[in-house]
Design an enzyme around this catalytic site. Structure first.
Site, PDB file in Angstrom:
ATOM      1  N   LYS A 152      34.046  61.909  -9.950  1.00 59.14           N
ATOM      2  CA  LYS A 152      33.225  62.777 -10.071  1.00 59.14           C
ATOM      3  C   LYS A 152      33.256  63.720  -8.616  1.00 59.14           C
ATOM      4  CE  LYS A 152      30.078  60.797 -13.341  1.00 59.14           C
ATOM      5  NZ  LYS A 152      28.489  60.479 -13.514  1.00 59.14           N
ATOM      6  N   TYR A 177      28.560  67.202 -21.415  1.00 56.95           N
ATOM      7  CA  TYR A 177      27.441  66.463 -21.496  1.00 56.95           C
ATOM      8  C   TYR A 177      26.451  66.884 -22.478  1.00 56.95           C
ATOM      9  CZ  TYR A 177      28.876  63.688 -17.343  1.00 56.95           C
ATOM     10  OH  TYR A 177      29.443  63.164 -16.483  1.00 56.95           O
ATOM     11  N   ASN A 204      27.092  59.485  -8.848  1.00 61.48           N
ATOM     12  CA  ASN A 204      27.563  58.137  -8.943  1.00 61.48           C
ATOM     13  C   ASN A 204      29.131  57.872  -9.191  1.00 61.48           C
ATOM     14  OD1 ASN A 204      27.791  58.887 -11.640  1.00 61.48           O
ATOM     15  ND2 ASN A 204      26.439  57.273 -12.745  1.00 61.48           N
ATOM     16  N   HIS A 217      32.817  58.630 -13.955  1.00 68.16           N
ATOM     17  CA  HIS A 217      32.339  58.353 -15.497  1.00 68.16           C
ATOM     18  C   HIS A 217      33.304  57.456 -16.247  1.00 68.16           C
ATOM     19  CE1 HIS A 217      31.266  59.963 -19.485  1.00 68.16           C
ATOM     20  NE2 HIS A 217      32.708  59.782 -19.629  1.00 68.16           N
ATOM     21  N   GLU A 254      36.031  62.453 -25.842  1.00 64.83           N
ATOM     22  CA  GLU A 254      36.308  63.081 -24.388  1.00 64.83           C
ATOM     23  C   GLU A 254      37.689  63.104 -24.071  1.00 64.83           C
ATOM     24  OE1 GLU A 254      32.009  60.654 -23.288  1.00 64.83           O
ATOM     25  OE2 GLU A 254      33.827  60.054 -22.466  1.00 64.83           O
TER      26      GLU A 254
HETATM   27  P1  IDP Z   1      26.639  56.613 -17.604  1.00 61.02           P
HETATM   28  O1  IDP Z   1      27.338  57.555 -16.979  1.00 61.02           O
HETATM   29  O2  IDP Z   1      26.200  55.445 -16.809  1.00 61.02           O
HETATM   30  O3  IDP Z   1      27.221  56.460 -18.896  1.00 61.02           O
HETATM   31  P2  IDP Z   1      24.674  58.371 -18.763  1.00 61.02           P
HETATM   32  O4  IDP Z   1      23.045  57.800 -19.179  1.00 61.02           O
HETATM   33  O5  IDP Z   1      25.515  58.533 -19.838  1.00 61.02           O
HETATM   34  O6  IDP Z   1      25.212  57.151 -17.750  1.00 61.02           O
HETATM   35  O7  IDP Z   1      24.389  59.622 -17.789  1.00 61.02           O
HETATM   36  C1  IDP Z   1      25.269  60.528 -17.673  1.00 61.02           C
HETATM   37  C2  IDP Z   1      25.344  60.901 -16.140  1.00 61.02           C
HETATM   38  O8  IDP Z   1      24.093  61.498 -16.039  1.00 61.02           O
HETATM   39  C3  IDP Z   1      25.033  59.691 -15.222  1.00 61.02           C
HETATM   40  O9  IDP Z   1      26.381  59.152 -14.924  1.00 61.02           O
HETATM   41  C4  IDP Z   1      24.571  60.466 -13.948  1.00 61.02           C
HETATM   42  O10 IDP Z   1      25.562  61.142 -13.306  1.00 61.02           O
HETATM   43  C5  IDP Z   1      23.576  61.151 -14.542  1.00 61.02           C
HETATM   44  N1  IDP Z   1      22.470  60.827 -14.783  1.00 61.02           N
HETATM   45  C6  IDP Z   1      21.919  59.692 -15.643  1.00 61.02           C
HETATM   46  N2  IDP Z   1      20.549  59.097 -15.406  1.00 61.02           N
HETATM   47  C7  IDP Z   1      20.330  59.906 -14.516  1.00 61.02           C
HETATM   48  C8  IDP Z   1      18.918  60.236 -13.988  1.00 61.02           C
HETATM   49  O11 IDP Z   1      17.910  59.401 -14.190  1.00 61.02           O
HETATM   50  N3  IDP Z   1      18.718  61.051 -12.788  1.00 61.02           N
HETATM   51  C9  IDP Z   1      19.761  61.759 -12.556  1.00 61.02           C
HETATM   52  N4  IDP Z   1      20.951  61.775 -12.975  1.00 61.02           N
HETATM   53  C10 IDP Z   1      21.113  60.914 -13.978  1.00 61.02           C
HETATM   54 MG    MG Z   2      27.554  57.906 -20.729  1.00 56.56          MG
END
Ligand code: IDP
Ligand code: MG
Length: 139
Positions: A11, A51, A114, A117, A128
């Protein structure tokens, strides 16, 4: 025909911090083979489409802005049990809860920024991967 694939992105936060090489090294050392890879910069529209499943979530707009804020590395990875093993390698969404040794523990800045992905199912890995790569770009 490549089976047992997952899809990943390094990312914008991790690209901006200079962590592309270290992250790809960890992925390689964990036994994943690169089927496809590219360095690209998503438009807001492309990030929004990628997304789309999260469009009702409160963080969706911020996530789309963040994911289109700078370049990313996108890749298709192959390994037995690729989806589950890759999720284990990257760690939990919230890096403060991620296990030691995971990519997010090492490189993520926050729950949003984070670092990486990883697909959450075989079905989404296929969707994807096809969002980014044609069959002519897979080896
Ligand atoms: P994942 O990447 O671990 O699968 P997902 O729930 O699919 O997590 O969420 C997609 C992306 O959205 C996350 O990787 C993160 O960048 C962002 N995200 C998820 N939850 C939050 C939140 O509570 N606050 C801000 N960003 C979030
Ligand atoms: Mg996800």
């Amino acid at each position: 025909m490549k089976t047992d694939i997952t899809f990943t992105m390094v990312k914008p936060d991790a690209v901006n911090s200079g962590h592309i090489g270290l992250i790809l090294d960890k992925i390689t050392k964990a036994g994943f083979k690169f089927v496809a890879i590219k360095y690209t910069h998503l438009t807001i529209e492309q990030a929004g489409a990628f997304y789309e499943v999260h469009q009702e979530r409160p963080f969706y707009r911020d996530l789309v802005t963040f994911m289109s804020s700078g370049p990313i590395v996108a890749a298709i990875l192959q390994k037995e049990n690729a989806v589950a093993d890759f999720r284990k390698l990257i760690g939990t969404t919230d890096p403060s809860k991620a296990d030691e040794g995971t990519i997010r523990k090492a490189f993520a800045k926050s729950i949003q920024e984070n670092a990486v992905h990883g697909s959450d199912s075989n079905e989404n890995a296929t969707i994807e991967a096809s969002f980014f790569f044609s069959n002519f770009e897979r080896f």
